[in-house]
Design a protein around this motif. Structure first.
Motif, PDB file in Angstrom:
ATOM      1  N   ASP A  29       4.739  29.709  14.566  1.00 26.25           N
ATOM      2  CA  ASP A  29       5.213  31.571  14.953  1.00 26.25           C
ATOM      3  C   ASP A  29       5.220  31.967  13.698  1.00 26.25           C
ATOM      4  O   ASP A  29       5.361  32.674  13.080  1.00 26.25           O
ATOM      5  N   ASN A  52       1.864  28.289  18.555  1.00 20.91           N
ATOM      6  CA  ASN A  52       2.391  29.560  18.964  1.00 20.91           C
ATOM      7  C   ASN A  52       3.690  29.645  20.160  1.00 20.91           C
ATOM      8  O   ASN A  52       2.585  28.622  21.493  1.00 20.91           O
ATOM      9  N   HIS A  59       5.394  36.857  15.554  1.00 23.58           N
ATOM     10  CA  HIS A  59       4.740  35.531  15.558  1.00 23.58           C
ATOM     11  C   HIS A  59       3.459  34.897  15.596  1.00 23.58           C
ATOM     12  O   HIS A  59       2.915  33.679  15.558  1.00 23.58           O
ATOM     13  N   GLY A 136      10.270  29.427  20.686  1.00 25.27           N
ATOM     14  CA  GLY A 136      10.555  30.978  19.975  1.00 25.27           C
ATOM     15  C   GLY A 136      11.337  32.174  20.801  1.00 25.27           C
ATOM     16  O   GLY A 136      13.038  32.272  20.285  1.00 25.27           O
TER      17      GLY A 136
END
Length: 257
Positions: A29, A52, A59, A136
């Motif tokens: 990210d 990602n 991100h 994330g």
């Protein structure tokens, strides 16, 4: 695999995975390219992968510039993010695997914050090591992400997957939100002594500008209200009995806290 935490923007963290023997690195990210390029130069490492978790700009904002510097790097992301992640080469689904150096990670499909969100879980290599979870904006230290594209039920199911991982898993979430999250946690569960102790410790850490990431999953299970939708204290605080209704009420309350 050495993991470096790189601050970016106002409260983001970028994570750099480094294989010193092979002189290679991967990025999770990349909100920005410049601090990543500086760290790569410091380490003398070649970027080979960008992992990602979802498509939001904080991100993926560094993807394009990193690819200009390292055009051979492979960009990974969720299959449902097709067309939304710059430079994406690989479109991952639940149960897929990715490799970096001699380590392999399992891909978890964890929608809720977005409809396409994924996480990467590197299991421990032996009994003395920890697992590494790059999640994330699904699970935060003391909290969870807002429901930008998903439903409370989706997010709860996604967090259920993460809650099943070993307590010794290190959680590498992408924002320094711990202090504000724990202030909310103590507001909804004021008698929880584990939350009280953790809030006090995090207040001390932030006064000294210390990062609170990574956190440990075992600690999250005991202090993060968004992993405790089935705890009587949380259900009582939300005036709910159904787990999904409890989670939904909790997320709504946090949105306006």
């Amino acid at each position: 695999m050495q993991i470096y935490r790189i601050p970016a923007l106002s409260d983001n963290y970028i994570f750099l995975l480094h294989d010193a023997d092979r002189h290679i690195a991967a990025i999770v990210d990349p909100a920005q390219a410049t601090p990543v390029l500086q760290k790569l130069d410091e380490l003398g490492a070649t970027l080979v992968a960008i992992f990602n978790t979802h498509h939001h700009g904080d991100h993926v904002g560094g993807n394009a510039q990193l690819l200009r510097q390292f055009p051979e790097a492979i960009v990974y992301g969720g299959s449902h993010d097709r067309g939304r992640i710059p430079g994406q080469h690989v479109f991952l689904q639940a149960g897929d695997g990715v490799k970096f150096g001699d380590r392999s990670a399992e891909v978890l499909f964890v929608p809720g914050h977005t409809r396409a969100h994924i996480a990467y879980y590197f299991p421990p290599v032996d009994a003395d090591s920890t697992g590494e979870l790059f999640c994330g904006d699904v699970l935060f230290s003391g909290g969870c992400g807002r429901l930008r594209e998903g439903t409370p039920e989706q997010m709860m199911r996604s967090l259920s997957q993460l809650r099943k991982l070993p307590d010794t898993t290190r959680v590498w979430c992408a924002h320094e939100y711990t202090l504000s999250n724990l202030r909310f946690a103590i507001a909804v569960d004021p008698r929880n002594q584990a939350v009280q102790r953790r809030l006090s410790e995090v207040q001390r850490m932030r006064r000294h500008d210390e990062a609170t990431i990574p956190t440990m999953l075992g600690l999250e299970k005991s202090t993060n209200p968004f992993l405790r939708w089935d705890a009587p204290a949380i259900q009582q605080a939300m005036n709910q009995r159904d787990p999904v209704a409890t989670f939904a009420a909790l997320r709504t309350k946090k949105d306006t806290f």
